[in-house]
Scaffold this active site. Structure first.
Site, PDB file in Angstrom:
ATOM      1  N   HIS A  13      -0.050   6.952   4.325  1.00 53.04           N
ATOM      2  CA  HIS A  13      -0.357   6.831   5.802  1.00 53.04           C
ATOM      3  C   HIS A  13       1.143   6.866   6.757  1.00 53.04           C
ATOM      4  O   HIS A  13       1.384   5.841   7.026  1.00 53.04           O
ATOM      5  CB  HIS A  13      -1.071   5.699   5.996  1.00 53.04           C
ATOM      6  N   ARG A  37      -8.326   9.132   9.998  1.00 48.83           N
ATOM      7  CA  ARG A  37      -8.938   7.690   9.472  1.00 48.83           C
ATOM      8  C   ARG A  37      -9.730   8.139   8.209  1.00 48.83           C
ATOM      9  O   ARG A  37     -10.511   9.057   7.968  1.00 48.83           O
ATOM     10  CB  ARG A  37      -9.549   7.232  10.521  1.00 48.83           C
ATOM     11  N   GLU A  76      -8.411   2.077   2.138  1.00 46.26           N
ATOM     12  CA  GLU A  76      -6.841   2.013   2.139  1.00 46.26           C
ATOM     13  C   GLU A  76      -6.360   0.671   2.424  1.00 46.26           C
ATOM     14  O   GLU A  76      -7.131   0.024   3.168  1.00 46.26           O
ATOM     15  CB  GLU A  76      -6.258   2.632   3.605  1.00 46.26           C
TER      16      GLU A  76
END
Length: 317
Positions: free
Chosen positions: A283, A236, A265
């Site tokens: 991602h 993350r 993000e």
């Protein structure tokens, strides 16, 4: 027939399962579902299939007065107010094991890509080209015989460790709890975070995110690392202070970084994009056909179990 709201397109295998048991309403617009559309969608729904990018806050949960389950399509679940869902007697589930192999593969792929300058070499070959083989040309770092430091030896971290051992790497790990059985199985050594940062050649973040993990890697931590170290994050984004990372790269405090996730993000800072010693991916940790199909089946079966009065798998609240 009860209604399920699906907050974005998912693989067909899970959708077909849902269609056998529910009236399915799915967001099919461009980009991410907006809050108003989501609130409208969960009204009269018994189940919500949310994506990692779906912000399921108190307003959404309150709108879903008939919800029995929020099945999150992803291993993480920090996009959902799980405590409030518990208060409302709504189960929240995730898809943990489906992501393991895919994310571990990508993590090791990022290790190799940044160490051997694969992306940089691809770009050079496609643009200016090169003059031919030369002893001092385009040198990177070998992986074999180096030390990998894994932050978080859960399912994914353990899978990364096994792959690293196949490259004859020494494995250090850190986390809130020591895991002696896994140490023996994998051949890993437990150390505190500072020791890991000071000794690892490759530092991979494979821990789940929670508020205590926010900016775990910041300016102070970069100063502890070897000048030849690489940071890899496929977990993350907010675990790493992104601006501190940029500064560490610019100041040559570390040799490089490879990132699949970002602090803000889906936005990626221009500073990161401008650096040659960074590999960036969008991602895609579990973005394989195998993993995404399995995740689709898991969320569908969780929703089906909930409406049939059974306890679904992988409840996180």
């Amino acid at each position: 027939m009860e209604k399920v709201y699906v907050a974005g397109a998912i693989p067909e295998v899970g959708l077909k399962l849902l269609q056998e048991h529910f009236e399915v309403e799915m967001y099919e617009g461009k980009g991410l579902v907006d809050k108003d559309t989501l609130i409208k969608g969960v009204k009269n729904a018994t189940a919500l299939i949310s994506l990692l990018s779906t912000n399921v806050d108190k307003d959404v949960i309150d709108a879903g007065k008939d919800l029995k389950i929020i099945a999150n399509y992803g291993a993480g679940f920090n996009n959902i107010d799980i405590e409030y869902a518990r208060e409302k007697s709504i189960d929240v589930t995730n898809t943990p094991k489906a992501s393991t192999n895919a994310t571990a593969d990508l993590t090791i792929g990022l290790v190799l890509a940044i160490a051997r300058r694969i992306v940089e070499g691809d770009q050079l070959s496609r643009t200016t080209g090169f003059d031919g083989w030369a002893p001092l040309f385009f040198r990177g770092r070998e992986v074999s015989g180096k030390t990998i430091g894994i932050i978080g030896l859960g399912e994914i971290g353990s899978a990364v460790a096994r792959r690293a051992r196949a490259f004859d790497m020494d494995v250090l790990y850190t986390g809130p709890n020591r895991k002696e059985e896994k140490e023996r199985e994998i051949g890993a050594k437990y150390v505190d975070l500072d020791t890991l940062l000071k000794n690892a050649d490759f530092i991979t973040i494979n821990a789940a995110y929670n508020p205590k993990m926010h900016h775990l890697i910041d300016t102070e931590q970069f100063k502890m690392m070897k000048s030849t170290a690489y940071l890899i994050n496929a977990s993350r984004g907010p675990i790493v202070h992104e601006q501190a990372l940029v500064q560490a790269l610019k100041d040559n405090e570390i040799e490089g970084a490879a990132l699949d996730v970002y602090e803000f993000e889906p936005d990626i800072t221009d500073d990161l994009k401008s650096l040659n010693n960074v590999v960036l991916t969008p991602h895609i940790g579990n973005a394989t056909f195998e993993a995404r199909d399995m995740m689709s089946k898991i969320v569908a079966n969780a929703a089906i179990s909930a409406v049939q009065g059974e306890k679904p798998q992988f409840v996180v609240n």
